[in-house]
Write a protein that holds these residues in place. Structure first.
Motif, mmCIF file in Angstrom:
data_model
loop_
_atom_site.group_PDB
_atom_site.id
_atom_site.type_symbol
_atom_site.label_atom_id
_atom_site.label_comp_id
_atom_site.label_asym_id
_atom_site.label_seq_id
_atom_site.Cartn_x
_atom_site.Cartn_y
_atom_site.Cartn_z
ATOM 1 N N ASN A 1 36.348 39.719 -1.521
ATOM 2 C CA ASN A 1 36.787 38.753 -2.534
ATOM 3 C C ASN A 1 35.810 38.642 -3.691
ATOM 4 O O ASN A 1 34.637 38.947 -3.535
ATOM 5 C CB ASN A 1 36.898 37.361 -1.871
ATOM 6 N N HIS B 1 45.528 37.115 -4.959
ATOM 7 C CA HIS B 1 45.006 36.578 -3.691
ATOM 8 C C HIS B 1 43.969 35.481 -3.964
ATOM 9 O O HIS B 1 42.785 35.659 -3.708
ATOM 10 C CB HIS B 1 44.402 37.704 -2.842
ATOM 11 N N GLY C 1 43.531 30.222 3.287
ATOM 12 C CA GLY C 1 42.128 30.634 3.392
ATOM 13 C C GLY C 1 41.204 29.429 3.442
ATOM 14 O O GLY C 1 40.263 29.375 4.250
ATOM 15 N N THR C 2 41.505 28.447 2.609
ATOM 16 C CA THR C 2 40.676 27.234 2.557
ATOM 17 C C THR C 2 40.780 26.454 3.871
ATOM 18 O O THR C 2 39.788 25.885 4.344
ATOM 19 C CB THR C 2 41.127 26.359 1.359
ATOM 20 N N SER D 1 34.667 32.517 6.609
ATOM 21 C CA SER D 1 36.112 32.381 6.345
ATOM 22 C C SER D 1 36.879 33.192 7.391
ATOM 23 O O SER D 1 36.306 33.634 8.389
ATOM 24 C CB SER D 1 36.410 32.829 4.909
ATOM 25 N N ALA D 2 38.157 33.391 7.138
ATOM 26 C CA ALA D 2 39.007 34.082 8.121
ATOM 27 C C ALA D 2 38.441 35.474 8.436
ATOM 28 O O ALA D 2 38.155 36.252 7.526
ATOM 29 C CB ALA D 2 40.422 34.217 7.563
HETATM 30 O O1 LIG Z 1 39.737 32.196 1.862
HETATM 31 C C1 LIG Z 1 38.843 33.019 1.836
HETATM 32 O O2 LIG Z 1 37.783 32.845 1.218
HETATM 33 C C2 LIG Z 1 38.970 34.295 2.631
HETATM 34 C C3 LIG Z 1 40.291 34.977 2.440
HETATM 35 O O3 LIG Z 1 40.541 35.286 1.097
HETATM 36 C C4 LIG Z 1 41.452 34.251 3.046
HETATM 37 O O4 LIG Z 1 42.505 34.157 2.418
HETATM 38 O O5 LIG Z 1 41.309 33.804 4.211
#
Ligand SMILES: O=C(O)C[C@H](O)C(=O)O
Ligand SMILES: NC(=O)c1ccc[n+]([C@@H]2O[C@H](COP(=O)([O-])OP(=O)(O)OC[C@H]3O[C@@H](n4cnc5c(N)ncnc54)[C@H](O)[C@@H]3O)[C@@H](O)[C@H]2O)c1
Length: 351
Positions: A156, A214, A248-249, A260-261
């Protein structure tokens, strides 16, 4: 009775593998390991939170004959561990810049989950300052050692790292727009899961395209095209859209500072890499959503359904009919996506 239960569990299992009642695994619509061509997959960032489970999943994929695991450190251990699994691929670990050439040489697919993840309160764009440089140097190595490989970009902010990669490849004279993919499969995985929960349908039967980019509102799930049809009310579609955009959050907050994930991303990354392998091997009608060079909108990069083939992207598919809510979402996401793309291009050309 037990067999019947097992069969029903098996039927509902993941979309990556079709589990047989004998508990052996075969890749859907793929080849048996005996007939599949030789394919080398390299993972850059393979010792990380995504890299390790992704290495495991790629080791389970019979379409892979060589698996190269590269990171700045820690990969010999990961490679030794994964290499003991009794599946087709030969696994090698590479650590440090001096070994990146060996890791990349001959690769058909390079998957990049290298870089720092978010902590609570951060946006993906807050990762730009560190990850942009990492992606730039890794792509420079790709253009040198395996210029014809398909690149699956996970690092990212994807909305900027994919444009960075394209500029690095252009400068090196190796850019092929058919071979560069931003991995947005996790958004699709989430949209399918959340939709199945609300629509009360079998998640294994669900399809939902997710378009745009994304990050936050640039993630646009098209629930009006979701199948099986469920006719959910507008407020539920809005809530599902928001949950997919904030997926993601949701994980970053639940992990409370520990990243994160990783596991769901490894799953999503393995699905996307598997689709790329099938495309390379000539399996027909392989379609996944991905953030690619595109003329679907006026933006130079955009995520939409993409047909994969022997050279990577065979066709970038259009958006299809959108609901009014989705049309608004599409217009709303464009300024942010445009500026993230431009930021990546500018970085690659000035540094
Ligand atoms: O959210 C994030 O920072 C990681 C990833 O892009 C996600 O979507 O899980
Ligand atoms: N596209 C998506 O949907 C998605 C989903 C989840 C996470 N991500 C992103 O994936 C990235 C990795 O996340 P993670 O949780 O695995 O992080 P992590 O910190 O657990 O792992 C990252 C790995 O990258 C390695 N690395 C750093 N610099 C490197 C370099 N120059 N060369 C090779 N390896 C290098 C690190 O040593 C580490 O092992 C983050 O940027 C995260 O935001 C993307």
């Amino acid at each position: 009775m037990r067999t019947a239960m097992l069969r029903s569990v098996v039927k509902r299992s993941s979309t990556l593998f079709d589990a047989q009642p004998s508990s052996s695994y075969v890749v859907r619509r793929g080849f048996s390991s005996e007939s599949a061509p030789e394919r080398k997959v390299a993972i850059l960032g393979a010792a990380g939170g995504i890299g390790q489970p992704l290495a495991l999943l790629m080791k389970l994929n019979p379409l892979v004959s060589k698996l190269a695991l590269y990171d700045i450190a820690g990969t010999p251990g990961v490679a030794a561990d994964v290499s003991h699994i009794n599946t087709r691929s030969e696994v090698s670990g590479y650590a440090g810049e001096e070994q990146i050439g060996q890791a990349l040489e001959g690769a058909d697919i390079v998957i990049i989950p290298a870089g720092v993840p978010r902590k609570p309160g951060m946006t993906r764009d807050d990762l730009f300052n560190i990850n942009a440089g990492i992606v730039k140097s890794l792509c420079t190595a790709i253009s040198k050692y395996c210029p014809h490989a398909l690149v699956n970009m996970i690092s990212n902010p994807v909305n900027s790292t994919v444009p960075i990669a394209s500029e690095v490849f252009k400068k090196a004279g190796t850019y092929d727009e058919k071979k560069l993919f931003g991995v947005t499969t996790l958004d699709v995985v989430r949209a399918k899961t959340f939709y199945a929960g609300k629509a009360k349908v079998n998640v294994a039967d669900v399809n939902v395209p997710v378009v745009g980019g994304h990050a936050g509102i640039t993630i646009l799930p098209l629930f009006s095209q979701a199948t099986p049809k469920a006719n959910l009310p507008d407020d539920e579609i809005k809530a599902l859209t928001k949950r997919t955009q904030d997926g993601g959050t949701e994980v970053v907050e639940a992990k409370a500072g520990k990243g994160s994930a990783t596991l769901s991303m490894a799953y999503a990354g393995a699905i996307f890499a598997d689709a790329c392998l099938k495309g390379l091997n000539g399996v027909p009608d392989v379609v996944e959503c991905s953030f690619v060079q595109s003329s679907v909108t006026e933006l130079p990069f955009f995520a939409s359904k993409v047909k994969l083939g022997k050279n990577g992207v065979e066709e970038v598919l259009g958006l299809g009919p959108l609901s009014d809510f989705e049309k608004e979402g599409l217009e709303a996401l464009k300024p942010e996506l445009k500026s993230s793309i431009e930021k990546g291009i500018k970085f690659a050309n000035q540094s």
